[in-house]
Scaffold this motif. Structure first.
Motif, PDB file in Angstrom:
ATOM      1  N   PHE A 193      -7.567  -8.638   5.599  1.00 21.92           N
ATOM      2  CA  PHE A 193      -6.053  -8.354   5.610  1.00 21.92           C
ATOM      3  C   PHE A 193      -5.707  -7.125   5.026  1.00 21.92           C
ATOM      4  O   PHE A 193      -6.060  -6.305   4.240  1.00 21.92           O
ATOM      5  CB  PHE A 193      -5.551  -9.355   4.774  1.00 21.92           C
ATOM      6  CG  PHE A 193      -5.379 -10.820   4.944  1.00 21.92           C
ATOM      7  CD1 PHE A 193      -6.199 -11.443   4.335  1.00 21.92           C
ATOM      8  CD2 PHE A 193      -4.248 -11.236   5.864  1.00 21.92           C
ATOM      9  CE1 PHE A 193      -6.141 -13.104   4.700  1.00 21.92           C
ATOM     10  CE2 PHE A 193      -4.357 -12.502   6.071  1.00 21.92           C
ATOM     11  CZ  PHE A 193      -5.267 -13.581   5.666  1.00 21.92           C
ATOM     12  N   GLN A 199       4.193  -5.850  -1.342  1.00 26.11           N
ATOM     13  CA  GLN A 199       3.277  -5.331  -0.413  1.00 26.11           C
ATOM     14  C   GLN A 199       3.447  -6.525   0.622  1.00 26.11           C
ATOM     15  O   GLN A 199       3.479  -7.620   0.598  1.00 26.11           O
ATOM     16  CB  GLN A 199       1.710  -5.737  -0.837  1.00 26.11           C
ATOM     17  CG  GLN A 199       1.455  -4.535  -1.739  1.00 26.11           C
ATOM     18  CD  GLN A 199      -0.136  -4.525  -1.883  1.00 26.11           C
ATOM     19  OE1 GLN A 199      -0.807  -5.027  -1.144  1.00 26.11           O
ATOM     20  NE2 GLN A 199      -0.651  -3.882  -2.940  1.00 26.11           N
ATOM     21  N   PHE A 254       1.792  -8.064   3.976  1.00 26.53           N
ATOM     22  CA  PHE A 254       0.446  -8.510   4.711  1.00 26.53           C
ATOM     23  C   PHE A 254       0.505  -8.632   6.282  1.00 26.53           C
ATOM     24  O   PHE A 254       1.519  -9.387   6.645  1.00 26.53           O
ATOM     25  CB  PHE A 254      -0.146  -9.786   4.007  1.00 26.53           C
ATOM     26  CG  PHE A 254      -0.572  -9.285   2.558  1.00 26.53           C
ATOM     27  CD1 PHE A 254       0.087  -9.357   1.657  1.00 26.53           C
ATOM     28  CD2 PHE A 254      -1.873  -9.175   2.466  1.00 26.53           C
ATOM     29  CE1 PHE A 254      -0.405  -8.944   0.189  1.00 26.53           C
ATOM     30  CE2 PHE A 254      -2.589  -8.883   1.202  1.00 26.53           C
ATOM     31  CZ  PHE A 254      -1.695  -8.693   0.243  1.00 26.53           C
ATOM     32  N   GLY A 255      -0.550  -8.184   6.949  1.00 25.27           N
ATOM     33  CA  GLY A 255      -0.552  -8.454   8.260  1.00 25.27           C
ATOM     34  C   GLY A 255      -1.176  -9.912   8.457  1.00 25.27           C
ATOM     35  O   GLY A 255      -1.554 -10.723   7.247  1.00 25.27           O
ATOM     36  N   PRO A 256      -1.493 -10.307   9.609  1.00 25.52           N
ATOM     37  CA  PRO A 256      -1.745 -11.810  10.025  1.00 25.52           C
ATOM     38  C   PRO A 256      -3.437 -12.016   9.677  1.00 25.52           C
ATOM     39  O   PRO A 256      -3.567 -13.290   9.663  1.00 25.52           O
ATOM     40  CB  PRO A 256      -1.438 -12.011  11.542  1.00 25.52           C
ATOM     41  CG  PRO A 256      -1.328 -10.631  11.956  1.00 25.52           C
ATOM     42  CD  PRO A 256      -1.002  -9.782  10.884  1.00 25.52           C
ATOM     43  N   TYR A 265      -7.966  -5.634   2.334  1.00 29.28           N
ATOM     44  CA  TYR A 265      -8.454  -6.414   1.477  1.00 29.28           C
ATOM     45  C   TYR A 265      -9.401  -7.462   2.305  1.00 29.28           C
ATOM     46  O   TYR A 265      -9.154  -7.702   3.574  1.00 29.28           O
ATOM     47  CB  TYR A 265      -7.459  -7.728   0.848  1.00 29.28           C
ATOM     48  CG  TYR A 265      -6.336  -6.948  -0.149  1.00 29.28           C
ATOM     49  CD1 TYR A 265      -5.201  -6.398   0.704  1.00 29.28           C
ATOM     50  CD2 TYR A 265      -6.604  -6.894  -1.474  1.00 29.28           C
ATOM     51  CE1 TYR A 265      -4.207  -5.713  -0.263  1.00 29.28           C
ATOM     52  CE2 TYR A 265      -5.725  -6.367  -2.209  1.00 29.28           C
ATOM     53  CZ  TYR A 265      -4.361  -5.572  -1.775  1.00 29.28           C
ATOM     54  OH  TYR A 265      -3.585  -4.920  -2.629  1.00 29.28           O
ATOM     55  N   GLN A 287     -11.119 -11.709   2.226  1.00 30.43           N
ATOM     56  CA  GLN A 287     -10.640 -12.806   1.551  1.00 30.43           C
ATOM     57  C   GLN A 287     -12.012 -13.835   2.026  1.00 30.43           C
ATOM     58  O   GLN A 287     -12.081 -14.309   3.227  1.00 30.43           O
ATOM     59  CB  GLN A 287      -9.110 -13.588   2.151  1.00 30.43           C
ATOM     60  CG  GLN A 287      -8.919 -14.920   1.506  1.00 30.43           C
ATOM     61  CD  GLN A 287      -7.655 -15.332   1.833  1.00 30.43           C
ATOM     62  OE1 GLN A 287      -7.103 -15.279   2.724  1.00 30.43           O
ATOM     63  NE2 GLN A 287      -6.996 -16.177   0.663  1.00 30.43           N
ATOM     64  N   TYR A 315      -3.357  -0.647   2.655  1.00 34.71           N
ATOM     65  CA  TYR A 315      -4.570  -1.369   1.909  1.00 34.71           C
ATOM     66  C   TYR A 315      -5.459  -2.369   2.775  1.00 34.71           C
ATOM     67  O   TYR A 315      -4.671  -2.850   3.634  1.00 34.71           O
ATOM     68  CB  TYR A 315      -3.997  -2.453   0.724  1.00 34.71           C
ATOM     69  CG  TYR A 315      -2.989  -1.670  -0.099  1.00 34.71           C
ATOM     70  CD1 TYR A 315      -1.729  -1.752   0.167  1.00 34.71           C
ATOM     71  CD2 TYR A 315      -3.153  -1.118  -1.441  1.00 34.71           C
ATOM     72  CE1 TYR A 315      -0.378  -1.256  -0.715  1.00 34.71           C
ATOM     73  CE2 TYR A 315      -2.344  -0.602  -2.375  1.00 34.71           C
ATOM     74  CZ  TYR A 315      -0.994  -0.744  -2.044  1.00 34.71           C
ATOM     75  OH  TYR A 315      -0.032   0.061  -2.865  1.00 34.71           O
ATOM     76  N   ARG A 334       3.086  -1.043   1.839  1.00 32.88           N
ATOM     77  CA  ARG A 334       3.975  -1.272   0.724  1.00 32.88           C
ATOM     78  C   ARG A 334       5.032  -0.013   0.570  1.00 32.88           C
ATOM     79  O   ARG A 334       4.407   1.329   0.878  1.00 32.88           O
ATOM     80  CB  ARG A 334       3.023  -1.076  -0.737  1.00 32.88           C
ATOM     81  CG  ARG A 334       4.166  -1.245  -1.963  1.00 32.88           C
ATOM     82  CD  ARG A 334       3.111  -1.052  -3.148  1.00 32.88           C
ATOM     83  NE  ARG A 334       4.070  -0.896  -4.175  1.00 32.88           N
ATOM     84  CZ  ARG A 334       4.272   0.353  -4.737  1.00 32.88           C
ATOM     85  NH1 ARG A 334       4.172   1.209  -4.085  1.00 32.88           N
ATOM     86  NH2 ARG A 334       4.938   0.308  -5.857  1.00 32.88           N
ATOM     87  N   GLY A 345     -10.139 -15.752  -3.534  1.00 34.89           N
ATOM     88  CA  GLY A 345      -9.015 -14.829  -3.616  1.00 34.89           C
ATOM     89  C   GLY A 345      -9.181 -13.647  -2.586  1.00 34.89           C
ATOM     90  O   GLY A 345     -10.228 -13.478  -1.884  1.00 34.89           O
ATOM     91  N   LEU A 346      -8.675 -12.659  -2.839  1.00 34.61           N
ATOM     92  CA  LEU A 346      -8.771 -11.398  -2.075  1.00 34.61           C
ATOM     93  C   LEU A 346      -9.061 -10.197  -3.009  1.00 34.61           C
ATOM     94  O   LEU A 346      -8.690 -10.153  -4.100  1.00 34.61           O
ATOM     95  CB  LEU A 346      -7.204 -10.998  -1.431  1.00 34.61           C
ATOM     96  CG  LEU A 346      -6.646 -11.792  -0.205  1.00 34.61           C
ATOM     97  CD1 LEU A 346      -6.032 -13.284  -0.809  1.00 34.61           C
ATOM     98  CD2 LEU A 346      -5.587 -10.947   0.535  1.00 34.61           C
TER      99      LEU A 346
END
Lengths: 113, 111
Positions: free
Chosen positions: B90, B100, B102-104, B35, B37, B33, B94, B42-43
């Protein structure tokens, strides 16, 4: 349109107190409801999650309460600690959308010493 | 396992420039995914993929493109950068259960 509504936007709690964050959703097809914790400069990390066939789930100091009929769920943080100070996001997902997460807008929690 | 890695960490673009945000995961996850932010919002989902060769639009796909030629990589392409694309991006992956990872994040500024 925000599919998951979260409140409050910010929250200040004293050390040892209970932090409560609430979320509401519209889509009854949602079948997975996680809470994510995010520290500044970091990606969100899963805190705890629940499915709609369960009314409550507890993991350590963190508890999710789920009310399917009201389409609401909440996060309770017991014995809040300064290290819990972070932004918390509720989310919901559905299989037909590849389990992509619909996030609330987030709650900034500050736990004071 | 390195988990989900994203590059670059920061980037400043001029209006109209293009760039690719890289995302790689070494957990053999089928689902990936993207996203974005924005402060106080939110995302929001940009694109997602349920496996190599399969991608689909999310809530805010305009101005972005993706590809998924391998299980590990899911790059996000910005063709004509606009100030509205200033955000933190981000990537997440999953496995078959529901968490899920998440990356940094990549912090992008378009000036």
């Amino acid at each position: 349109q925000q599919q998951v509504k979260q409140s409050p936007q910010s929250l200040i709690v004293q050390k040892g107190g209970i932090s409560i964050i609430n979320c509401a959703y519209e889509n009854t097809a949602f079948d997975y409801f996680p809470w994510y914790q995010q520290f500044p400069g970091k990606g969100p990390a899963l805190l705890i999650a629940i499915r709609p066939d369960v009314s409550e789930k507890k993991e350590g100091r963190f508890t999710i309460s789920f009310n399917k009929s009201a389409k609401q769920f909440s996060l309770h943080i017991m014995d809040s600690q300064p290290g819990d100070s972070a932004t918390y996001f509720c989310a919901a997902s559905i299989r037909s959308s590849g389990y992509a997460l619909n996030f609330g807008k987030g709650t900034s929690l500050l736990v004071t010493p | 396992n390195a988990g989900v890695t994203q590059t670059p960490k920061f980037r400043i673009l001029k209006i109209g420039q293009s760039m690719t945000l890289q995302c790689t995961q070494d957990m053999n996850h089928n689902y990936m995914y993207w996203y974005r932010q924005d402060p106080g919002m939110g995302l929001k989902l940009i694109y997602y993929s349920v496996g190599a060769g399969i991608t689909d639009k999310g809530e805010v796909p305009n101005g972005y493109n993706v590809s998924r030629s391998t299980t590990e990589d899911f790059p996000l392409r910005l063709e004509l950068a606009a100030p509205s694309q200033t955000s933190v991006y981000f990537c997440a992956s999953r496995p078959r259960d529901n968490e899920q990872f998440f990356g940094p994040g990549t912090r992008l500024t378009v000036l």
